[in-house]
Design a protein around this motif. Structure first.
Motif, mmCIF file in Angstrom:
data_model
loop_
_atom_site.group_PDB
_atom_site.id
_atom_site.type_symbol
_atom_site.label_atom_id
_atom_site.label_comp_id
_atom_site.label_asym_id
_atom_site.label_seq_id
_atom_site.Cartn_x
_atom_site.Cartn_y
_atom_site.Cartn_z
ATOM 1 N N SER A 36 5.123 -25.693 14.761
ATOM 2 C CA SER A 36 5.847 -25.232 15.948
ATOM 3 C C SER A 36 7.298 -25.710 15.960
ATOM 4 N N TYR A 37 7.490 -27.039 15.898
ATOM 5 C CA TYR A 37 8.843 -27.554 16.154
ATOM 6 C C TYR A 37 9.816 -27.297 15.009
ATOM 7 N N GLN A 38 9.328 -27.137 13.777
ATOM 8 C CA GLN A 38 10.262 -26.900 12.678
ATOM 9 C C GLN A 38 10.980 -25.560 12.815
ATOM 10 N N ILE A 39 10.440 -24.667 13.602
ATOM 11 C CA ILE A 39 11.091 -23.372 13.819
ATOM 12 C C ILE A 39 12.168 -23.476 14.887
ATOM 13 N N VAL A 40 11.845 -24.094 16.007
ATOM 14 C CA VAL A 40 12.799 -24.117 17.124
ATOM 15 C C VAL A 40 13.784 -25.274 17.036
ATOM 16 N N LEU A 41 13.508 -26.266 16.189
ATOM 17 C CA LEU A 41 14.438 -27.379 16.034
ATOM 18 C C LEU A 41 15.034 -27.453 14.633
ATOM 19 N N GLY A 42 14.597 -26.585 13.738
ATOM 20 C CA GLY A 42 15.038 -26.658 12.358
ATOM 21 C C GLY A 42 15.958 -25.531 11.948
ATOM 22 N N SER A 43 15.959 -25.253 10.650
ATOM 23 C CA SER A 43 16.875 -24.272 10.068
ATOM 24 C C SER A 43 16.739 -22.864 10.646
ATOM 25 N N PRO A 44 15.520 -22.368 10.964
ATOM 26 C CA PRO A 44 15.443 -21.025 11.564
ATOM 27 C C PRO A 44 16.266 -20.886 12.832
ATOM 28 N N MET A 45 16.249 -21.921 13.684
ATOM 29 C CA MET A 45 17.041 -21.868 14.912
ATOM 30 C C MET A 45 18.533 -21.926 14.597
ATOM 31 N N ILE A 46 18.922 -22.743 13.605
ATOM 32 C CA ILE A 46 20.325 -22.816 13.195
ATOM 33 C C ILE A 46 20.802 -21.454 12.708
ATOM 34 N N LEU A 47 19.983 -20.791 11.893
ATOM 35 C CA LEU A 47 20.347 -19.476 11.369
ATOM 36 C C LEU A 47 20.445 -18.438 12.484
ATOM 37 N N TYR A 48 19.534 -18.499 13.452
ATOM 38 C CA TYR A 48 19.597 -17.550 14.565
ATOM 39 C C TYR A 48 20.856 -17.789 15.405
ATOM 40 N N GLY A 181 15.252 -9.951 3.941
ATOM 41 C CA GLY A 181 16.262 -8.903 4.090
ATOM 42 C C GLY A 181 17.354 -9.320 5.052
ATOM 43 N N GLN A 182 17.856 -8.352 5.811
ATOM 44 C CA GLN A 182 18.813 -8.635 6.875
ATOM 45 C C GLN A 182 18.026 -8.734 8.181
ATOM 46 N N PRO A 183 17.719 -9.957 8.639
ATOM 47 C CA PRO A 183 16.811 -10.107 9.781
ATOM 48 C C PRO A 183 17.342 -9.450 11.053
ATOM 49 N N ARG A 184 16.443 -8.797 11.759
ATOM 50 C CA ARG A 184 16.756 -8.156 13.026
ATOM 51 C C ARG A 184 16.210 -9.007 14.164
ATOM 52 N N PRO A 185 16.655 -8.751 15.404
ATOM 53 C CA PRO A 185 16.229 -9.599 16.521
ATOM 54 C C PRO A 185 14.723 -9.734 16.667
ATOM 55 N N TRP A 186 13.963 -8.639 16.448
ATOM 56 C CA TRP A 186 12.522 -8.732 16.646
ATOM 57 C C TRP A 186 11.871 -9.685 15.646
ATOM 58 N N GLN A 187 12.497 -9.863 14.469
ATOM 59 C CA GLN A 187 11.943 -10.795 13.494
ATOM 60 C C GLN A 187 12.085 -12.239 13.974
ATOM 61 N N PHE A 188 13.241 -12.567 14.567
ATOM 62 C CA PHE A 188 13.403 -13.902 15.149
ATOM 63 C C PHE A 188 12.447 -14.090 16.326
ATOM 64 N N ALA A 189 12.255 -13.049 17.139
ATOM 65 C CA ALA A 189 11.335 -13.136 18.270
ATOM 66 C C ALA A 189 9.907 -13.410 17.792
ATOM 67 N N ALA A 190 9.494 -12.736 16.718
ATOM 68 C CA ALA A 190 8.153 -12.951 16.170
ATOM 69 C C ALA A 190 8.003 -14.383 15.661
ATOM 70 N N LEU A 191 9.049 -14.895 15.036
ATOM 71 C CA LEU A 191 8.992 -16.252 14.501
ATOM 72 C C LEU A 191 8.899 -17.278 15.625
ATOM 73 N N PHE A 192 9.680 -17.089 16.685
ATOM 74 C CA PHE A 192 9.615 -18.007 17.822
ATOM 75 C C PHE A 192 8.272 -17.887 18.547
ATOM 76 N N GLY A 193 7.718 -16.679 18.588
ATOM 77 C CA GLY A 193 6.398 -16.504 19.189
ATOM 78 C C GLY A 193 5.329 -17.252 18.403
#
Length: 459
Positions: A36-48, A181-193
């Motif tokens: 859970s936390y590696q997504i919202v506190l790690g590199s995925p959140m930085i990239l978003y 690929g070139q991530p779209r908003p729904w892909q970030f939403a799915a990852l945070f979900g």
């Protein structure tokens, strides 16, 4: 021959100590909590955040928010006795999961909110997430310290670090796949979900960890807490100095390395995550590298060893960012692996030393003070580093064959901070710790890792 993983049973051979029944739930909690936390506190959140136009200073705020809000442990520590360890942690973790569900909606609001407003909303939700975590986390270390016998704490920390690093690697593999690929908003939403769902599952195992009675507090829990006297308590004071130096040096290093890879190379978001994921393999290998030996080697020589290792790692990043080396994939993966290994070793050694030097009387407040000092520094450091990087801006110049730019200067400054860490670590008080020579002898000659020496060329 010692076991390379440190998994040789749940009893310390010399003391007869055993892990308490039900402790396996702590590892299961660590697994799902990390997913859970590696997504919202790690590199995925930085990239978003970068897709929303976040500057280096904003990225520093995102990276520093979690440790900075640990300062709330100071007022919260006095309430643990009335609530209990498990209820205290469970309440805060439940609230923060709710905030993650809110974050999952932010990428889907692009039709109503512009990037700057989405970034503002994201910062608000991250603040709420870290606020609840900062308050409730003050009960975690006292709880685990009371639960795990003294002779097994190094082994527990090594296993816990291994679980978290394997889970982190799995998380980044999933994130890299989702953001291909070139991530779209729904892909970030799915990852945070996915992050929110894993956080909810972790609560099930958190509730199953055995609870223990709260340790007695100074003056029976009444009257003012002598914070200043606690800070001056040796060897706790020297531990705090070393932890502050570590936090300054390490704070922001992961976030700005991700930013460097994204802005200074042709790597996509997915490729950056693949490269970064290797650091968690390095963290996982800390169990194989050190395992249960931390309990008899001691923390001081491990921190000194890692301090020298970190100087070499940041030199590698400096040469890469300064254009001295081309830095192929092997170079990037090697540096990431070492970053994960060394970070895991330092964090284990610091936590184990804190468990050893903090007295039972006033344990909750000592741990709150330890966490606040280290984490507030860890929170301020990336903000300061972000301001430093933004202040340099696009300016560059060459000197000694190195292109000095915002990132090469950043790594040079971080290297100086690690030099300071090494000198402070030499002053740590740990009577039962072995010497640096004994540590190297254990790792290179007497341990299972000695097979690496066989590859060394012989005359």
């Amino acid at each position: 021959m010692s076991n390379p993983t440190g998994m040789q049973g749940d009893r310390a051979a010399d003391t007869g100590e055993r892990f308490p029944p039900g402790l396996h739930n702590a590892y299961l909690f660590a697994w799902f909590n990390t997913l859970s936390y590696q997504i919202v506190l790690g590199s995925p959140m930085i990239l978003y955040a970068k897709t929303l136009g976040a500057s280096a200073t904003v990225l520093g705020i995102i990276a520093g928010m979690m440790p900075l809000l640990v300062i709330l442990q100071i007022p919260a520590a006095g309430h643990i006795a009335a609530i209990g360890y498990r209820r205290f942690v469970l309440g805060g973790w439940s609230i923060r999961v709710a905030f993650i569900f809110g974050m999952a909606l932010v990428p889907l609001l692009g039709g109503w909110l512009g990037p700057h407003n989405q970034l503002a909303l994201l910062l608000f939700l991250l603040f709420g997430f870290n606020l609840s975590r900062g308050i409730s986390s003050c009960a975690w270390l006292p709880w685990i310290t009371a639960l795990v016998p003294g002779g097994l704490r190094g082994r527990y920390l090594a296993r816990d670090a291994a679980v978290q690093n394997v889970a982190s690697f799995v998380t980044f593999v999933i994130a890299a796949g989702v953001l291909s690929g070139q991530p779209r908003p729904w892909q970030f939403a799915a990852l945070f979900g996915f992050s929110a769902l894993m956080g909810a599952v972790s609560l099930v195992f958190l509730q199953r960890i055995p609870d223990v009675a709260v340790a007695p507090q100074p003056q029976g829990g009444r009257g003012p807490v002598p914070w200043l006297a606690m800070m001056r308590h040796p060897p706790f004071a020297r531990l705090l100095e070393t932890v502050v130096a570590w936090s300054v040096a390490y704070g922001g290093l992961t976030a700005f390395t991700v930013a460097f890879l994204k802005s200074s190379s042709a790597l996509s978001e997915s490729q950056v995550l693949w490269v970064t994921s290797v650091s968690f393999l390095g963290g996982w290998s800390s169990l194989w590298f050190l395992g249960s030996r931390l309990d008899h080697l001691g923390s001081r020589p491990v921190i000194l060893f890692c301090g020298m290792g970190w100087m070499g790692v940041v030199t590698g990043w400096l040469l890469l960012s300064g254009g001295v080396v081309r830095g192929g994939l092997g170079w990037l993966l090697g540096l990431q692996f070492l970053m994960g290994l060394l970070a895991a070793l330092v964090q284990m050694a610091n936590t184990r030393l804190a468990m050893a030097v903090i007295p039972v009387m006033g344990r909750d407040h000592f741990f709150a003070l330890y966490s606040v000092v280290s984490n507030v520094t860890l929170g301020l450091a990336p903000i300061g580093w972000g301001l430093f990087i933004d202040a340099i801006g696009p300016r560059t110049w060459r000197w000694l064959g190195v292109e000095w730019n915002r990132y090469s200067l950043f790594y040079a400054a971080v290297g100086l901070a690690f030099v300071g860490l090494w000198f402070l670590a030499r002053r740590l008080v740990e009577p039962r710790a072995v010497s640096m020579e004994a540590l190297l002898r254990e790792l290179l000659i007497q341990s299972p890792q000695r097979f690496w020496v066989r590859f060394w060329p012989r005359a």
